[in-house]
Design a protein around this motif. Structure first.
Motif, PDB file in Angstrom:
ATOM      1  N   ARG A 274      20.870  46.242  82.398  1.00  0.00           N
ATOM      2  CA  ARG A 274      21.292  44.883  82.705  1.00  0.00           C
ATOM      3  C   ARG A 274      22.162  44.869  83.961  1.00  0.00           C
ATOM      4  N   ARG A 277      27.000  41.890  82.396  1.00  0.00           N
ATOM      5  CA  ARG A 277      27.143  41.476  81.000  1.00  0.00           C
ATOM      6  C   ARG A 277      28.587  41.040  80.786  1.00  0.00           C
ATOM      7  N   HIS A 301      18.097  42.034  81.460  1.00  0.00           N
ATOM      8  CA  HIS A 301      18.425  40.730  82.026  1.00  0.00           C
ATOM      9  C   HIS A 301      19.332  40.904  83.244  1.00  0.00           C
ATOM     10  N   SER A 304      23.764  38.609  81.415  1.00  0.00           N
ATOM     11  CA  SER A 304      23.808  38.307  79.982  1.00  0.00           C
ATOM     12  C   SER A 304      25.168  37.715  79.627  1.00  0.00           C
ATOM     13  N   SER A 333      23.325  33.948  75.099  1.00  0.00           N
ATOM     14  CA  SER A 333      23.096  34.359  73.714  1.00  0.00           C
ATOM     15  C   SER A 333      23.405  33.221  72.747  1.00  0.00           C
TER      16      SER A 333
END
Length: 495
Positions: A274, A277, A301, A304, A333
């Motif tokens: 990722r 994050r 991703h 995130s 999320s």
């Protein structure tokens, strides 16, 4: 003791620091070998004292055991074109974890300085943590460059924490561009999970800034600073190809400003690379980030926003995703709090995936996207074929510009809404299939232009769609209604 007087400080590279210490010692004056042949830790142990600055002149300094000092008020270690040479894993005595351990969580130093070193770990099996530091009042780490891959399987190059909520820390130009080996390719195979982290700062309670750092490919996150209660600032820097996440940040009010994140290489063991994050905090901001992913793993991703992030803002950010795997851009999320994405561009050229995915949630905190541009010809691998996938109630998209032409004749949609109370305002939606699909309830689209490049209807309403409203839009080829209820249209044009 080899004291350097403050009177001569102006001729020394670190002379401007000398008046901050009652004792300044040139380590070679008291027996430290600068040729790289004899270990220096025994000499450093003799010099260890509070209110002391240890100065390493130009040379090579061999270390085969840890130097530890805790509970002090003021201590510094600086190098003048100095190179630290760690022993290999098999020859390193005692805890095979660190070169310098300055402060611990239960007995930190008040003020710590460490700067001006190259670390030569180009020989096999020589990866070791260069410095672990816990400071209560002030932490300053500058200009540290690690040459060679961290390939012994021990802890990664740096750990930094500020233990007092009023304390501050700066880690400036800490560089480990060659990354670290996966654990099973090291002498400690099977002993740990994955392998080293580049920089870890998971017990920070103060304000800790990482400025212009550079981390290569590490097996277990690049910069991992997510679990403390303090504020993390990431300013600039280059973070590349780490597994897990390249920049992983938490903390209340934390900021990620102007970093460059690149994923252009994947090792066989990498499962998720990722870009950024964010988690474990509120009011976390990403500003001016540039994230480029050209060799993605399917779950890597670009950004995130995790469940434990209570509020976030992503602004002035640029994402570029390419490749032959499914990959997503910004992913919110299900249990994350409110989020704003503003003045951001996403160029999405992958085999499939959502450039912007707001995942299904019971939360109703506002999600706002404003002045967001999404472009790129992507595929529909895995069934992921929407520019924005909105699965959460109470979202609003203002001034978004989405173009989804599809790769090689693939049908892509601009926005698919499965939730309630979505508003789309003054936006331009273009797609190879339908610019807007509604499966939710009480959506409002107004003052927008929607057009399909394949001649399909601008809007497709499924039977589960309830109460959608379309006002003052340009809806090329009209609306395809598959049984929606309570549809409102007013002052639209359909050419």
């Amino acid at each position: 003791m080899g004291l350097t007087s403050t009177a001569s400080a102006s001729s020394e590279p670190y002379g401007h620091y000398y008046d901050e210490y009652s004792t300044v010692v040139d380590v070679t004056d008291v027996g430290a070998d600068a040729t790289g042949n004899e270990p220096i830790t025994p000499v450093l142990e003799e010099l260890r004292d509070d209110d002391t600055l240890l100065v390493f002149p130009e040379g090579r300094y061999y270390m085969d055991e840890q130097f530890r000092f805790t509970g002090f008020e003021n201590f510094g270690v600086v190098g003048e074109n100095a190179t630290l040479v760690p022993a290999n894993y098999y020859d390193f005595a005692g805890p095979q974890y660190r070169l310098f351990r300055l402060g611990v969580s239960y007995s930190p130093g008040d003020r710590i300085r460490f700067e001006g070193f190259d670390v030569d770990q180009t020989a096999p099996d020589t990866g070791i943590r260069t410095i672990e530091a816990y400071a209560a009042e002030r932490l300053e780490v500058r200009d540290v460059t690690i040459h060679g891959q961290h390939d012994s399987g021990t802890w990664g190059p740096g750990m930094f924490n500020v233990t007092d909520p009023d304390g501050t820390g700066l880690v400036d130009q800490f560089r480990a561009p060659d990354g670290g080996a996966w654990i099973n390719d090291t002498p400690t195979a099977g002993d740990r999970w994955r392998g080293p982290i580049g920089i870890v700062a998971n017990q920070n309670e103060g304000t800790l800034e990482f400025r212009h750092c550079w981390l290569g490919a590490f097996p277990d996150n690049g910069l991992y600073a997510a679990n403390g209660n303090g504020k993390i600032i990431v300013h600039g820097g280059l973070y590349r190809n780490s597994n897990g996440a390249n920049v992983r940040v938490g903390g209340n009010g934390s900021e990620i400003r102007w970093p460059t994140v690149e994923v252009d290489s994947t090792r066989p063991e990498d499962r998720s690379q990722r870009g950024i994050r964010i988690e474990n905090g509120r009011n976390i901001t990403i500003h001016g980030a540039a994230v480029t992913i050209t060799e993605p793993e399917p779950t890597s991703h670009a950004i995130s926003v995790m469940n434990t992030c209570e509020s976030a803002r992503i602004e002035n950010t640029r994402l570029e995703l390419q490749g032959e795997d499914v990959n997503h851009g910004i992913v919110l999320s299900p249990d994350c709090g409110e989020a704003t994405i503003a003045d951001t561009t996403i160029a999405h050229e992958t085999a499939g995936g959502y450039p912007f995915w707001i995942q299904d949630s019971d939360r109703t905190d506002r999600i706002l996207a404003e002045h967001v541009t999404i472009t790129g010809a992507a595929g529909d691998a895995g069934g992921f074929r929407d520019g924005i996938r909105c699965e959460r109630n109470n979202c609003r998209f203002n001034y978004v510009d989405i173009e989804q032409p599809g790769r090689s004749g693939v049908n892509r949609n601009a926005i698919v809404n499965t939730a309630n109370e979505l508003t789309v305002y003054e936006s331009n939606l273009r797609a190879s299939q339908h610019p807007y699909i509604d499966i939710g309830a009480n959506a409002l689209v107004r003052d927008s232009a929607l057009e399909s490049s394949s001649g399909r209807e601008a809007v497709c309403l499924y039977a589960s769609s309830t109460g959608p409203a379309f006002k003052k839009n340009r809806l090329a080829q009209g609306i395809r209604d598959l049984g929606a209820t309570d549809v409102t249209t007013w002052a639209n044009t359909y050419e």
